[in-house]
Design a protein around this motif. Sequence first.
Motif, mmCIF file in Angstrom:
data_model
loop_
_atom_site.group_PDB
_atom_site.id
_atom_site.type_symbol
_atom_site.label_atom_id
_atom_site.label_comp_id
_atom_site.label_asym_id
_atom_site.label_seq_id
_atom_site.Cartn_x
_atom_site.Cartn_y
_atom_site.Cartn_z
ATOM 1 N N ILE A 99 0.838 -1.201 0.000
ATOM 2 C CA ILE A 99 0.000 0.000 0.000
ATOM 3 C C ILE A 99 0.871 1.248 0.000
ATOM 4 N N TYR A 100 1.906 1.210 0.832
ATOM 5 C CA TYR A 100 2.780 2.371 0.973
ATOM 6 C C TYR A 100 3.494 2.688 -0.341
ATOM 7 N N SER A 155 1.082 3.958 -3.032
ATOM 8 C CA SER A 155 0.632 5.326 -2.763
ATOM 9 C C SER A 155 1.723 6.329 -3.087
ATOM 10 N N VAL A 157 -4.648 -0.418 -4.400
ATOM 11 C CA VAL A 157 -4.533 0.037 -3.010
ATOM 12 C C VAL A 157 -5.825 -0.294 -2.264
ATOM 13 N N LEU A 185 -6.230 -2.710 0.960
ATOM 14 C CA LEU A 185 -6.839 -2.246 2.209
ATOM 15 C C LEU A 185 -7.965 -3.176 2.619
ATOM 16 N N LYS A 214 -2.062 5.521 8.694
ATOM 17 C CA LYS A 214 -0.872 5.877 7.923
ATOM 18 C C LYS A 214 -1.212 6.098 6.456
ATOM 19 N N THR A 215 -2.115 5.254 5.922
ATOM 20 C CA THR A 215 -2.497 5.411 4.519
ATOM 21 C C THR A 215 -3.154 6.768 4.294
#
Lengths: 134, 173
Positions: B2-3, B6, B26, B30, B45-46
């Motif tokens: 995800i990180y 993004s 993403v 999630l 954090k996302t």
Amino acid sequence: LNDFNDGLTDSISLYFWENLYKSSRKSLRLYIFSESLNLTSMIGTLQNLANEIVSGSQRSPAANEEFKAIINDTRVTSECLSNLNSSDAFAFVFCNNMLKLMEQEEFNIVSETRSEENITNYGQADTVKAKVYG
Amino acid sequence: MIYVLSQCLLTTNKPSYIAKSMMDLVAMSLKSLFEENSYSSVLEKTIQLFVSPFMLPPNFNTTNEVNLQVVLARYNLLECNISHYCMLLQILISMFEYLTFQSTSKTYYEYRRCIYIFRNSYLAFFLYFGIEACKLLFAGFDNSDNMYQVVNLTLEYLENIFMYPFTLSLHEF
């Protein structure tokens, strides 16, 4: 193998020799060889495949299957992610195939699943889950 | 994953079809995290990747502890990049769609479990974020084109939240 053993801590070394004992020397060596081969060469292959898929040639579907089979191995994932910015074709093909992989076991919720008999018929492993959480 | 995705979305200007598939990925990642109930920090954090000043209050951990009276406007829309904010809303909408319509559950019970876990552990977060989104609209509305996109996305996002409690009953009957 002696050089390999020198640089290891005791616990890893124990683990290593224990596993060596369990498997034959020949298959272990093959395993190490195939691991290093995988990690060095995949991204180039994937990028070539992505370009081929995006070009829309007749081989595109076959190339896409090949691409999907390679990224299905989680060892390749981090390498793919670190190369996402390298080319648009690769990013596009990678993202869409990852989505397909994650959606693979798609199951449509329809009204037929109302009775418990229908639900328990779907799979043996799942009936256990159904009982726990239901 | 995800990180990295993004970061890629935010740092480079991708063509829209690539951005769309990245956002979907993403959202799907999630969604698959939310099948367990211990990923609140990942969620926060996302959101912070896209809207950096955003903070979730600690008492919004579960729906049982929700106290809407303490919700204060914590940031201004002008402070954050509107295109990043829109991207985040699109990801969250896509996530709700994966959660409710395009379920990957193998059985009905697995689907129901996923719906309940999400409702008990995460829905309050998303409700809170929706309320913040509404406040931003009232506080920072102007007549720019971007703003109309924000209005549309916010309404779509809120619709997903309000319909969520009815998800199961819609499928059962």
